[in-house]
Scaffold this active site. Structure first.
Site, mmCIF file in Angstrom:
data_model
loop_
_atom_site.group_PDB
_atom_site.id
_atom_site.type_symbol
_atom_site.label_atom_id
_atom_site.label_comp_id
_atom_site.label_asym_id
_atom_site.label_seq_id
_atom_site.Cartn_x
_atom_site.Cartn_y
_atom_site.Cartn_z
ATOM 1 C CE LYS A 229 -3.923 -1.983 2.341
ATOM 2 N NZ LYS A 229 -4.367 -2.457 3.641
ATOM 3 C CD GLN B 119 -3.941 -4.386 6.572
ATOM 4 O OE1 GLN B 119 -4.034 -3.358 5.899
ATOM 5 N NE2 GLN B 119 -4.214 -5.573 6.076
ATOM 6 C CG ASP C 291 -10.677 -0.106 4.996
ATOM 7 O OD1 ASP C 291 -10.331 -0.666 3.935
ATOM 8 O OD2 ASP C 291 -10.046 -0.216 6.070
HETATM 9 N N1 GUN Z 1 -7.048 -6.567 5.932
HETATM 10 C C1 GUN Z 1 -7.200 -7.291 4.784
HETATM 11 N N2 GUN Z 1 -7.884 -6.584 3.856
HETATM 12 C C2 GUN Z 1 -8.189 -5.400 4.428
HETATM 13 C C3 GUN Z 1 -8.891 -4.240 3.976
HETATM 14 O O1 GUN Z 1 -9.403 -4.162 2.846
HETATM 15 N N3 GUN Z 1 -8.983 -3.222 4.874
HETATM 16 C C4 GUN Z 1 -8.450 -3.273 6.119
HETATM 17 N N4 GUN Z 1 -8.599 -2.214 6.917
HETATM 18 N N5 GUN Z 1 -7.807 -4.331 6.564
HETATM 19 C C5 GUN Z 1 -7.669 -5.388 5.733
#
Ligand code: GUN
Length: 291
Positions: A54, A98, A121
């Protein structure tokens, strides 16, 4: 006839290119460089890889990346305090905490403390409500990416019979909302659905998001249907190694479908691309800039 393979890697690269152009345009018109903050708590290996990717892709499209790596023992209050600080920081337009969070932390409480306008998100109840009533909002990344892939091979979704297998808050429900917004006729199927194969056979567009390896079989697919596989399951492979498979038995379903996403290389790469897109959208929402 063999199905068309929907190349998520290539389409994600197109989305990132567009985001990079949008960032340049925002810099030129408003002197604004969007910033994304990612909070990682603990040492989950998969999460560490996601967060690293990311951050790298955020910088690649010309945005600011802020990374917060906290130890496994960080208290819930410390995380809530950090979110409040990020909520108040004008350089931060998007906040992603996360998941999964350590067991001693109430994840819902943390996610609900994020300013809805910075919730890239799209998990905050305010954004869930905005999505269902059709307001401009931040939409969860995986369903957004899945819808982009479906539209590549099915540009006109109006009136299409869509079946979503899975009713999670992260994928199934927002996917259904997005497809409804596109005027599909949407069925949400799940573990309690009676005769699931028959329900799936009605689908012109089938989205599988159940987290069960290769559950969807060839005889569940309507000939010519578009199949979007959101599942990412690690299963035993050859020579004692593991491999990734989706929720769809890919090889056999590709013999019947009109188009299908592979795993890996389908929906997966779209998620981060859509997160970057959401960060630009968040910056625009915060500054009241029209699309
Ligand atoms: N962990 C795995 N995929 C995601 C996601 O799309 N968002 C978040 N916040 N955590 C994750």
């Amino acid at each position: 006839m063999a199905a068309q393979i929907i190349d998520g890697k290539a389409i994600a690269a197109e989305v990132r290119k567009q985001v990079a152009e949008d960032v340049k345009a925002l810099q030129a018109s408003h002197g604004l460089t969007p910033g994304l903050a990612v909070v990682l708590v603990g040492e989950d290996p998969a999460s560490k890889v996601y967060v690293k990717n990311k951050a790298a892709q955020t910088v690649e499209v010309g945005m600011k990346s802020f990374e917060y790596k906290l130890s496994e023992t960080t208290s819930e209050q410390e995380i809530l305090d950090l979110v409040q600080k990020l909520n108040a920081d004008p350089e931060v337009n998007g906040i992603l905490v996360q998941l999964p969070l350590p067991k001693h932390v109430n994840a819902e409480k943390v996610l609900n403390s994020i300013d809805p306008d910075k919730d890239v998100d799209g998990f905050h109840p305010t954004n869930v409500g905005r999505l269902w009533i059709g307001e401009r909002t931040l939409v969860p990344c995986t369903p957004t990416g899945s819808a982009i892939l479906a539209k590549k091979v099915m540009p006109r979704l109006k009136g299409v019979n869509a079946v979503v297998i899975g009713r999670s808050n992260i994928v199934g429900k927002p996917m259904a909302a997005l497809l409804l917004r596109e005027s599909c006729t949407v069925t949400i199927a799940h573990s309690q659905t009676e005769d699931l194969p028959a329900v799936c056979r009605e689908a012109d567009l089938l989205v599988a998001a159940v987290g069960r390896p290769e559950m969807v079989k060839k005889d569940w697919i309507k000939p010519g249907a578009v199949v979007i596989d959101v599942g990412i399951n690690r299963v035993p492979g050859e020579n004692g190694k593991t491999k990734l498979v989706g929720d769809v038995a890919y090889a056999e379903c590709a013999e019947v479908a009109g188009a299908i996403t592979p795993v890996p290389g389908g929906v997966g790469p779209m998620t981060i691309a859509c997160l970057l897109q959401n960060t630009v959208t968040a910056a625009k929402i915060q500054k009241n800039i029209k699309d």
